[in-house]
Design a protein around this motif. Structure first.
Motif, mmCIF file in Angstrom:
data_model
loop_
_atom_site.group_PDB
_atom_site.id
_atom_site.type_symbol
_atom_site.label_atom_id
_atom_site.label_comp_id
_atom_site.label_asym_id
_atom_site.label_seq_id
_atom_site.Cartn_x
_atom_site.Cartn_y
_atom_site.Cartn_z
ATOM 1 N N ALA A 66 65.838 38.336 20.855
ATOM 2 C CA ALA A 66 65.860 37.041 21.565
ATOM 3 C C ALA A 66 66.770 36.061 20.836
ATOM 4 O O ALA A 66 67.530 35.317 21.457
ATOM 5 N N ASP A 67 66.707 36.086 19.498
ATOM 6 C CA ASP A 67 67.540 35.160 18.703
ATOM 7 C C ASP A 67 69.030 35.405 18.940
ATOM 8 O O ASP A 67 69.799 34.468 19.119
ATOM 9 N N VAL A 68 69.436 36.666 18.936
ATOM 10 C CA VAL A 68 70.879 36.944 19.039
ATOM 11 C C VAL A 68 71.397 36.606 20.437
ATOM 12 O O VAL A 68 72.504 36.074 20.583
ATOM 13 N N PHE A 69 70.607 36.854 21.466
ATOM 14 C CA PHE A 69 71.072 36.512 22.829
ATOM 15 C C PHE A 69 71.093 34.995 23.040
ATOM 16 O O PHE A 69 71.978 34.476 23.718
ATOM 17 N N ARG A 70 70.128 34.297 22.427
ATOM 18 C CA ARG A 70 70.122 32.832 22.531
ATOM 19 C C ARG A 70 71.369 32.273 21.849
ATOM 20 O O ARG A 70 72.046 31.381 22.369
ATOM 21 N N ALA A 71 71.704 32.837 20.701
ATOM 22 C CA ALA A 71 72.903 32.385 19.976
ATOM 23 C C ALA A 71 74.163 32.686 20.791
ATOM 24 O O ALA A 71 75.082 31.868 20.861
ATOM 25 N N ALA A 72 74.199 33.865 21.436
ATOM 26 C CA ALA A 72 75.377 34.245 22.250
ATOM 27 C C ALA A 72 75.537 33.278 23.417
ATOM 28 O O ALA A 72 76.642 32.878 23.777
ATOM 29 N N THR A 73 74.414 32.892 24.001
ATOM 30 C CA THR A 73 74.443 31.945 25.122
ATOM 31 C C THR A 73 75.000 30.597 24.666
ATOM 32 O O THR A 73 75.797 29.978 25.358
ATOM 33 N N ASN A 74 74.593 30.178 23.477
ATOM 34 C CA ASN A 74 74.978 28.841 23.002
ATOM 35 C C ASN A 74 76.386 28.790 22.409
ATOM 36 O O ASN A 74 76.965 27.719 22.317
ATOM 37 N N GLU A 75 76.907 29.934 21.963
ATOM 38 C CA GLU A 75 78.225 29.926 21.322
ATOM 39 C C GLU A 75 79.321 29.954 22.382
ATOM 40 O O GLU A 75 79.490 30.939 23.097
ATOM 41 N N GLU A 76 80.077 28.871 22.442
ATOM 42 C CA GLU A 76 81.099 28.742 23.474
ATOM 43 C C GLU A 76 82.170 29.828 23.372
ATOM 44 O O GLU A 76 82.675 30.295 24.380
ATOM 45 N N LYS A 77 82.526 30.182 22.138
ATOM 46 C CA LYS A 77 83.577 31.194 21.927
ATOM 47 C C LYS A 77 83.164 32.574 22.426
ATOM 48 O O LYS A 77 83.999 33.423 22.692
ATOM 49 N N CYS A 78 81.843 32.812 22.498
ATOM 50 C CA CYS A 78 81.345 34.143 22.869
ATOM 51 C C CYS A 78 81.360 34.293 24.392
ATOM 52 O O CYS A 78 80.665 33.577 25.102
ATOM 53 N N ILE A 79 82.171 35.235 24.881
ATOM 54 C CA ILE A 79 82.300 35.401 26.337
ATOM 55 C C ILE A 79 81.491 36.582 26.864
ATOM 56 O O ILE A 79 81.473 36.837 28.063
ATOM 57 N N GLY A 80 80.842 37.309 25.958
ATOM 58 C CA GLY A 80 80.033 38.434 26.411
ATOM 59 C C GLY A 80 79.489 39.218 25.231
ATOM 60 O O GLY A 80 79.897 39.007 24.084
ATOM 61 N N VAL A 81 78.545 40.110 25.527
ATOM 62 C CA VAL A 81 77.904 40.906 24.471
ATOM 63 C C VAL A 81 78.033 42.389 24.804
ATOM 64 O O VAL A 81 77.848 42.797 25.953
#
Ligand code: MN
Length: 510
Positions: A66-81
């Motif tokens: 849950a932590d890593v997906f929440r961080a991915a959602t919040n990080e603007e630079k991250c466009i996908g996982v």
């Protein structure tokens, strides 16, 4: 290139998350981590991927996931996982993390080891190299949650696997770009035209982009501030980049029309930049205060990455921008085009693609010629335009139409062929293509699907990009290609109607 149009892949990231669990002990997790690092390093060093992969470590519990997906959602630079289950990762752990995650997801179904070490394989090896079953467990929970994702299967060092990841990255970048895309419309749709219109509220909810209306008078105000020196510089650029027709050269009859076109281009670029827009539409019925229908300006702005749609066609304007972002750095080029007129000639039956003026020079097969000719439509002075024919090659044409209860993307593989003869009396930029599998089947299928006469076209993209895009947007995808037969195609349309009716009901209950 302006700040607004730039979509720099170098500034973006795709995160890589490896699923594991602590069942096999800490040593196993340490190895999983080392293997993941090596894979990510290999992917980044392959030279195939346009966006950097950033390894985010192993996740061994629901909280970590849950932590890593929440961080991915919040990080603007991250466009996908990208996810990968090196060992078995019980998928109930993934439910909460995935539930709120809305960015693109790629499930890389691979294995660290390429081949089975037949003489060495033992239980320790098996405790590590479990993706054959671990990734199936992960796939189940995504299917159970009805989560769209791309599944790429194969060894991570395989160039086909890397190519498929690269496609997804380009689409994810374009998807991120669309989420803050502002499209400016000068004027409304051309009166009474249905297919280019649609639900702009649903488009913003589903596809991300926002459409704003501006009266043409606002652009005229910008035009009035363009200086003669600005125009001199712009005309000098034209002289450098294009073959200028004699009548357009300094001192000749049409030179002033070229200068007026330059004035419009400078005003339009400044306007779009100040309004932070990535795409725009024009309408030949809304030109009050302009000297000519902007042709050259639209052509040049498209080449810079601004999406364009004629006659108020905001959906195609958005798609043209998306095509441009997806294909950045790839050879080929893309453009707004219109099904203009037919050439029936047996197996070489083809569609002439053009528009009154607005075709992007990125698809030109030769140095474009800048010339001025009268235009009957619009009731304005003679417009400047670039004239050229598109080079030969394969590509895709696509459109998005509003079916009332969903958006439908229609994609046709096309083959651009050489124009058999010049068209001295039709001074427009054009392409001549054979829709696959043939003009008769391709055009019939397109019409049965309700496709527009306007399209976004690209040499660099393929239907795989459109498949990834429609998955990210969760919209209908209809592909017309060498395998299309009308009987099967009609069934697909009927099944899809049923699917989207039921799917909406399902979503209402879930
Ligand atoms: Mn048109």
């Amino acid at each position: 290139m302006t700040e607004q149009t730039r979509m720099n892949f170098k500034e973006l990231e795709v995160w890589f998350v490896t699923g594991a669990q602590l069942l096999y002990g800490g040593d196993a997790v340490v190895k999983v981590d080392a293997h993941s690092n090596e894979m990510v390093k290999g992917l980044n060093e392959s030279g195939k991927l346009p966006v950097k992969v950033v390894y985010k470590g192993t996740v061994n519990s629901g909280v970590e996931i849950a932590d890593v997906f929440r961080a991915a959602t919040n990080e603007e630079k991250c466009i996908g996982v990208i996810t990968w289950m090196h060992t078995f990762s019980p998928a109930k752990m993934w439910i909460h993390g995935l539930k709120d995650y809305k960015k693109p997801l790629l499930h890389l179904h691979t294995q660290f080891n390429k081949q089975i070490p037949w003489s060495e394989i033992d239980m320790d090896f098996m405790n590590l190299n479990q993706s054959a079953h671990g990734d199936r467990e992960f796939g189940y929970i995504l299917s159970r949650m009805r989560k769209n994702r791309k599944v790429v299967a194969g060894h991570w060092s395989d160039s086909n696997v890397q190519d498929r990841i690269a496609v997804w990255m380009r689409v994810a970048a374009a998807w991120a770009d669309a989420q803050d895309m502002r499209i400016i419309r000068f004027g409304d749709q051309m009166n009474n035209v249905a297919v280019t219109d649609g639900d702009k509220v649903e488009a913003e909810l589903r596809l991300g982009y926002h459409v704003d209306y501006f009266p043409i008078g606002d652009l005229v105000a910008y035009q009035d501030k363009v200086s003669e020196t600005d125009i001199d510089d712009m005309v000098a650029t034209y002289e450098k980049e294009y073959a200028i027709a004699d009548s357009c050269k300094k001192g000749n009859a049409n030179h002033n029309q070229v200068r007026e076109a330059a004035r419009e281009e400078i005003a339009l670029r400044r306007f779009l930049k100040e309004k932070n827009a990535k795409a725009f539409t024009t309408n030949f019925d809304a030109l009050h205060g302009l000297n000519q229908l902007p042709g050259l300006a639209c052509q040049r702005l498209m080449a810079e990455g601004y999406g364009f749609g004629a006659e108020g066609d905001w959906k195609t304007a958005a798609l043209c921008r998306t095509f441009w972002v997806m294909s950045q750095g790839l050879p080929g080029g893309c453009s707004f085009l219109e099904d203009y007129t037919y050439h029936f000639d047996g197996e070489k039956s083809a569609i002439l693609q053009a528009h009154m003026l607005e075709v992007c020079p990125l698809i030109a097969g030769e140095k474009p010629r800048l010339d001025v000719f009268p235009l009957g439509i619009g009731g304005k002075a003679d417009p400047a335009r670039l004239i050229f024919t598109a080079h030969e090659g394969s590509g895709v044409a696509a459109t998005i139409v509003d079916m009332g209860n969903r958006f439908r993307m229609i994609v046709n593989d096309v083959k651009v062929i050489k124009q058999p003869a010049p068209m001295p009396k039709l001074p427009v930029a054009s392409a001549l293509w054979i829709p696959q599998p043939t003009l008769e089947i391709g055009a019939s299928a397109w019409i049965l699907a309700g496709g527009t006469h306007h399209t976004a076209f690209s040499y660099a993209l393929t239907s795989e990009y459109m498949e990834d895009y429609s998955d990210m947007a969760d919209i209908e995808l209809i592909c017309i290609n060498k395998n299309t037969t009308i009987g099967e195609f009609k069934k697909e349309l009927r099944y899809n109607d049923l699917y989207y009716m039921l799917n909406r009901a399902l979503q209402a209950y879930s």
